[in-house]
Design a protein around this motif. Structure first.
Motif, mmCIF file in Angstrom:
data_model
loop_
_atom_site.group_PDB
_atom_site.id
_atom_site.type_symbol
_atom_site.label_atom_id
_atom_site.label_comp_id
_atom_site.label_asym_id
_atom_site.label_seq_id
_atom_site.Cartn_x
_atom_site.Cartn_y
_atom_site.Cartn_z
ATOM 1 N N UNK A 103 73.457 15.341 -17.612
ATOM 2 C CA UNK A 103 73.179 16.490 -18.474
ATOM 3 C C UNK A 103 71.921 16.256 -19.314
ATOM 4 N N UNK A 104 71.796 15.077 -19.879
ATOM 5 C CA UNK A 104 70.714 14.794 -20.819
ATOM 6 C C UNK A 104 69.350 14.685 -20.152
ATOM 7 N N UNK A 105 69.302 14.253 -18.896
ATOM 8 C CA UNK A 105 68.019 13.964 -18.253
ATOM 9 C C UNK A 105 67.534 15.018 -17.270
ATOM 10 N N UNK A 106 68.381 15.918 -16.856
ATOM 11 C CA UNK A 106 68.033 16.824 -15.762
ATOM 12 C C UNK A 106 67.270 18.058 -16.246
ATOM 13 N N UNK A 141 63.268 16.337 -12.715
ATOM 14 C CA UNK A 141 64.533 15.649 -12.433
ATOM 15 C C UNK A 141 65.604 16.671 -12.086
ATOM 16 N N UNK A 142 66.182 16.500 -10.905
ATOM 17 C CA UNK A 142 67.231 17.397 -10.427
ATOM 18 C C UNK A 142 68.566 16.662 -10.499
ATOM 19 N N UNK A 143 69.526 17.229 -11.187
ATOM 20 C CA UNK A 143 70.860 16.659 -11.264
ATOM 21 C C UNK A 143 71.792 17.366 -10.294
ATOM 22 N N UNK A 144 72.413 16.601 -9.422
ATOM 23 C CA UNK A 144 73.304 17.164 -8.405
ATOM 24 C C UNK A 144 74.731 16.703 -8.714
ATOM 25 N N UNK A 145 75.601 17.644 -9.000
ATOM 26 C CA UNK A 145 76.999 17.321 -9.301
ATOM 27 C C UNK A 145 77.825 17.582 -8.054
ATOM 28 N N UNK A 146 78.286 16.499 -7.431
ATOM 29 C CA UNK A 146 79.031 16.588 -6.181
ATOM 30 C C UNK A 146 78.159 16.191 -5.012
ATOM 31 N N UNK A 147 78.503 15.083 -4.369
ATOM 32 C CA UNK A 147 77.699 14.593 -3.239
ATOM 33 C C UNK A 147 78.541 14.534 -1.964
#
Length: 333
Positions: free
Chosen positions: A201-204, A151-157
């Motif tokens: 935060x929790x899943x990435x 799982x990749x978390x991307x902050x800002x799209x």
């Protein structure tokens, strides 16, 4: 139209700046004067009687610099970058100085680099390169993981974040995103989900920062946010250094809460990045400590550094200046 009578003071010049701006200036004919020093209150006098100043990410465009520029008759600051957190916009407005920037010179350059440093960090390519050059062919300590199914978390799209998500499509990953202005059409097309920051935060397994720096998100990666993350999370930052509280990052690395970090930016990079200091000791204890971790990859704010990006930066910056002079500026702050 040629602008040979318009002088531009170009600060923090490197050889590649001169090369690409001179190339693009053939179409405009500005009278460009390249200065090596960064723009700050001590060097601002070099811009005396220049109606246009061209600046970069580590130039100091605070209130004192802007006040002096106004006294020296500067009317336009043309930033040759996307970010503008080093500009006091209120002071610029107060002194009737227009500020422009280059918001989309090459989103792909930064997005591709982000994937590159992620893969390099995960598979220890930088360390393997150095080890083999010393005739050491051991692979002990280089164990990575499959990116597939993570799982990749991307902050800002924005443009860069979305381009990074597009690149990720071929890797078989799950993508989470967080943005104060969600692009639901893009989420449906690219098969990612908007979630709260806490859920991201929790899943990435990997968190990649692609948001601009604002007063609201400075040090968004801090002791409290790190505590919410998975143990072993990778943090990638190709955006702005002050998004991360580096002292908190170091604590997370020491406690093995953070599995690795790839940083193309650093919150106090101004004294170091883009300069050759190979004959000097690093006085910044936090940066020096970062460089001791085998699971930290630090590069010198080079994610933008492609031929295509520099060509676009030169062309768009000079076009912004021409548009300002002709009274048809559409991109400004």
């Amino acid at each position: 139209m040629k602008f040979s009578n318009i002088k531009i003071a170009f600060f923090d010049t490197k050889p590649y700046d001169r090369r690409f701006f001179e190339q693009e200036n053939e179409s405009f004919g500005f009278d460009i004067h390249f200065f090596e020093p960064r723009l700050n209150p001590d060097s601002v006098s070099m811009a005396h009687d220049y109606p246009v100043v061209c600046a970069f990410v580590n130039d100091n465009l605070g209130a004192a610099t802007l006040e002096q520029l106004a006294k020296q008759k500067t009317k336009l600051i043309a930033m040759r970058c996307a970010g503008f957190n080093n500009v006091d916009l209120a002071a610029a407005h107060r002194h009737d100085i227009t500020v422009t920037r280059v918001p989309a010179y090459s989103p792909r350059a930064v997005a591709e680099y982000t994937l590159g440093v992620l893969l390099t960090l995960n598979r220890s390519l930088h360390r393997a390169y150095n080890r083999v050059r010393d005739n050491n062919f051991s692979i002990n300590g280089f164990l990575g993981f499959d990116i597939f199914d993570k799982t990749i978390g991307v902050i800002g799209t924005g443009k860069i974040g979305l381009t990074f998500i597009q690149i990720l499509q071929g890797l078989g990953v799950h993508i989470l995103a967080s943005d104060p202005y969600p692009n639901q059409a893009a989420a449906a097309e690219l098969h990612y989900d908007y979630v709260s920051l806490d859920e991201l935060y929790a899943r990435s397994d990997v968190i990649s920062l692609h948001c601009p720096l604002t007063p609201d998100n400075q040090h968004m990666i801090n002791r409290r946010s790190i505590a919410k993350m998975k143990t072993g999370v990778y943090i990638i930052n190709t955006s702005r250094g002050k998004l991360i509280d580096t002292a908190a990052l170091i604590v997370g690395l020491k406690k093995h809460k953070i599995g690795g970090a790839a940083l193309d930016v650093y919150e106090e990079e101004g004294d170091y990045f883009y300069e050759d200091l190979s004959a000097s000791a690093i006085a910044d204890d936090i940066l020096a400590r970062l460089l001791t971790f085998p699971n930290v990859l630090v590069t010198s704010h080079q994610a933008f550094f492609t031929r295509e990006a520099l060509t676009n930066i030169g062309r768009i910056t000079l076009q912004n200046i021409a548009d300002f002079l002709e009274g048809k500026l559409t991109i400004k702050l």
